[in-house]
Design a protein around this motif. Sequence first.
Motif, PDB file in Angstrom:
ATOM      1  N   LEU A  36       0.834  -1.208   0.000  1.00 16.09           N
ATOM      2  CA  LEU A  36       0.000   0.000   0.000  1.00 16.09           C
ATOM      3  C   LEU A  36       0.871   1.260   0.000  1.00 16.09           C
ATOM      4  O   LEU A  36       0.644   2.189  -0.799  1.00 16.09           O
ATOM      5  N   VAL A  37       1.856   1.297   0.874  1.00 19.55           N
ATOM      6  CA  VAL A  37       2.742   2.467   0.944  1.00 19.55           C
ATOM      7  C   VAL A  37       3.503   2.631  -0.369  1.00 19.55           C
ATOM      8  O   VAL A  37       3.703   3.751  -0.862  1.00 19.55           O
ATOM      9  N   TRP A  38       3.916   1.518  -0.959  1.00 17.69           N
ATOM     10  CA  TRP A  38       4.640   1.561  -2.234  1.00 17.69           C
ATOM     11  C   TRP A  38       3.765   2.169  -3.328  1.00 17.69           C
ATOM     12  O   TRP A  38       4.213   3.020  -4.102  1.00 17.69           O
ATOM     13  N   LEU A  39       2.503   1.746  -3.390  1.00 18.38           N
ATOM     14  CA  LEU A  39       1.588   2.308  -4.388  1.00 18.38           C
ATOM     15  C   LEU A  39       1.355   3.794  -4.147  1.00 18.38           C
ATOM     16  O   LEU A  39       1.360   4.606  -5.082  1.00 18.38           O
ATOM     17  N   GLU A  40       1.153   4.155  -2.889  1.00 19.34           N
ATOM     18  CA  GLU A  40       0.885   5.557  -2.569  1.00 19.34           C
ATOM     19  C   GLU A  40       2.119   6.435  -2.770  1.00 19.34           C
ATOM     20  O   GLU A  40       2.001   7.663  -2.853  1.00 19.34           O
ATOM     21  N   SER A  41       3.298   5.794  -2.852  1.00 24.39           N
ATOM     22  CA  SER A  41       4.539   6.546  -3.082  1.00 24.39           C
ATOM     23  C   SER A  41       4.897   6.621  -4.558  1.00 24.39           C
ATOM     24  O   SER A  41       5.995   7.066  -4.907  1.00 24.39           O
ATOM     25  N   GLY A  42       3.999   6.151  -5.408  1.00 22.23           N
ATOM     26  CA  GLY A  42       4.235   6.263  -6.842  1.00 22.23           C
ATOM     27  C   GLY A  42       4.579   4.962  -7.531  1.00 22.23           C
ATOM     28  O   GLY A  42       4.898   4.963  -8.728  1.00 22.23           O
ATOM     29  N   GLY A  43       4.529   3.843  -6.813  1.00 23.37           N
ATOM     30  CA  GLY A  43       4.813   2.555  -7.435  1.00 23.37           C
ATOM     31  C   GLY A  43       3.774   2.206  -8.488  1.00 23.37           C
ATOM     32  O   GLY A  43       2.596   2.543  -8.348  1.00 23.37           O
ATOM     33  N   ARG A  44       4.206   1.543  -9.544  1.00 24.29           N
ATOM     34  CA  ARG A  44       3.307   1.178 -10.634  1.00 24.29           C
ATOM     35  C   ARG A  44       3.381  -0.325 -10.882  1.00 24.29           C
ATOM     36  O   ARG A  44       4.465  -0.905 -10.933  1.00 24.29           O
ATOM     37  N   LEU A  45       2.220  -0.940 -11.052  1.00 22.39           N
ATOM     38  CA  LEU A  45       2.137  -2.375 -11.308  1.00 22.39           C
ATOM     39  C   LEU A  45       1.995  -2.635 -12.801  1.00 22.39           C
ATOM     40  O   LEU A  45       1.279  -1.908 -13.504  1.00 22.39           O
ATOM     41  N   ARG A  46       2.668  -3.686 -13.258  1.00 25.07           N
ATOM     42  CA  ARG A  46       2.522  -4.060 -14.664  1.00 25.07           C
ATOM     43  C   ARG A  46       1.115  -4.563 -14.937  1.00 25.07           C
ATOM     44  O   ARG A  46       0.570  -4.369 -16.016  1.00 25.07           O
ATOM     45  N   ASN A  47       0.533  -5.229 -13.947  1.00 26.24           N
ATOM     46  CA  ASN A  47      -0.815  -5.765 -14.098  1.00 26.24           C
ATOM     47  C   ASN A  47      -1.643  -5.370 -12.877  1.00 26.24           C
ATOM     48  O   ASN A  47      -1.732  -6.119 -11.907  1.00 26.24           O
ATOM     49  N   PRO A  48      -2.256  -4.190 -12.903  1.00 32.92           N
ATOM     50  CA  PRO A  48      -3.002  -3.707 -11.731  1.00 32.92           C
ATOM     51  C   PRO A  48      -4.170  -4.603 -11.342  1.00 32.92           C
ATOM     52  O   PRO A  48      -4.668  -4.511 -10.216  1.00 32.92           O
ATOM     53  N   GLU A  49      -4.621  -5.457 -12.271  1.00 29.34           N
ATOM     54  CA  GLU A  49      -5.758  -6.320 -11.960  1.00 29.34           C
ATOM     55  C   GLU A  49      -5.359  -7.521 -11.110  1.00 29.34           C
ATOM     56  O   GLU A  49      -6.216  -8.201 -10.544  1.00 29.34           O
TER      57      GLU A  49
END
Length: 383
Positions: free
Chosen positions: A320-333
């Motif tokens: 969660l912290v990684w996403l909120e810090s700008g992390g991006r997933l190759r497959n968000p689903e």
Amino acid sequence: MVAVHLPAESGPAEFEYAGLRGNPVAREPLPGAHVSEFTSPRGEFGIGMAVAELDGMIDGKPHEPSLDVRRIIATLPAPRVCGEDPGCALLANLPHTQPRSTLELLRRIGIRSRAGTSRFEVEASLQAIRALLELGHEEMAEGMLDALRSSCVGDWRIAWFTGVAALVRGDHRRAYRQFDIVRVMLPDEPTPNLAMAVTAELLLLAAATRAEAADWRHAAIGHYRVTWRSNHEMISAAFGLARILTADGDVRAAVAVLDELPAGSPHRDTAGLTGCLLHIGGPVTELTETDLRIAAGRLANLSGARRYLPTRLILLWTTLVWLESGGRLRNPESSIFGTPNTETGLRRGIESGLRELARTTPDPDHRIRLVDLANQVRPRTWF
């Protein structure tokens, strides 16, 4: 028994002998089977340092990760009893993990805080010294050691217990030198290397300069590695090597060492959870999706571990912290443990985990804190 005179202790030159300042820090034991001069490991030390915070999440109590010298001394393999005196067989069967019982049994057969000169008296005195040191009575133990020195010239166990006594007193440099004497006298034995490794780690933690820290780090890695390569029963060596490698920034190598634990080891779960935490233990801005996926994959195989739930919470929170810090997933689903990789999905997963943890904690106050935290982290809704 090897008969050599123990070298006198002096100043910095001894550290060249001890494996620092350019000399090899540890030698591989010589090939070939031999009968060990030490007992099997009597336990482990330092294996739970990386997962101590998980226990705090479960019971709400502080768990300070540290190397406990008393624990180290109580779990290191102990020197075996020597001698052909029939009474020595009795001494060999003394309880190695119950020092108070050992002293009581020795008292009953007439061994007190003095040292005799017969083989049986020497062996009994050494057993008393071991028990006294494990109980923290180093002054009494050192007095008995001094009484034995003239009659036990060349006995490596005098150097060993002198090192243990120095460890109890906090004189880690002297302890390291004494253990090195034993290593030279018994090159086939892994135990002196293990003792030198943990002593070097203690010296590393107290190092005053970068150069000194680098020397002790090099020594600790070398001795832990030699110990682990020579004997996979020395579980403490694997965790010690992983600790130093992690502090040195080599997380991959640290995890690889932990993965070498035998399949039947009771500490496999701890090693697996430690490896999981190491993968996500760096600064969140330096983490990658691969780090998170590897940690999740490792944790998925440990669902039966006692510390599984708090580890899962840490992983979800880190994601969660990684996403909120700008992390991006190759497959968000995609998801982690069935939790969608979105802020809302992760918050719901964390909330659910905190409530589950609250139901298992034995501390009522900690239960309330966990529920409050779950309420704070849950996704905001209009209702």
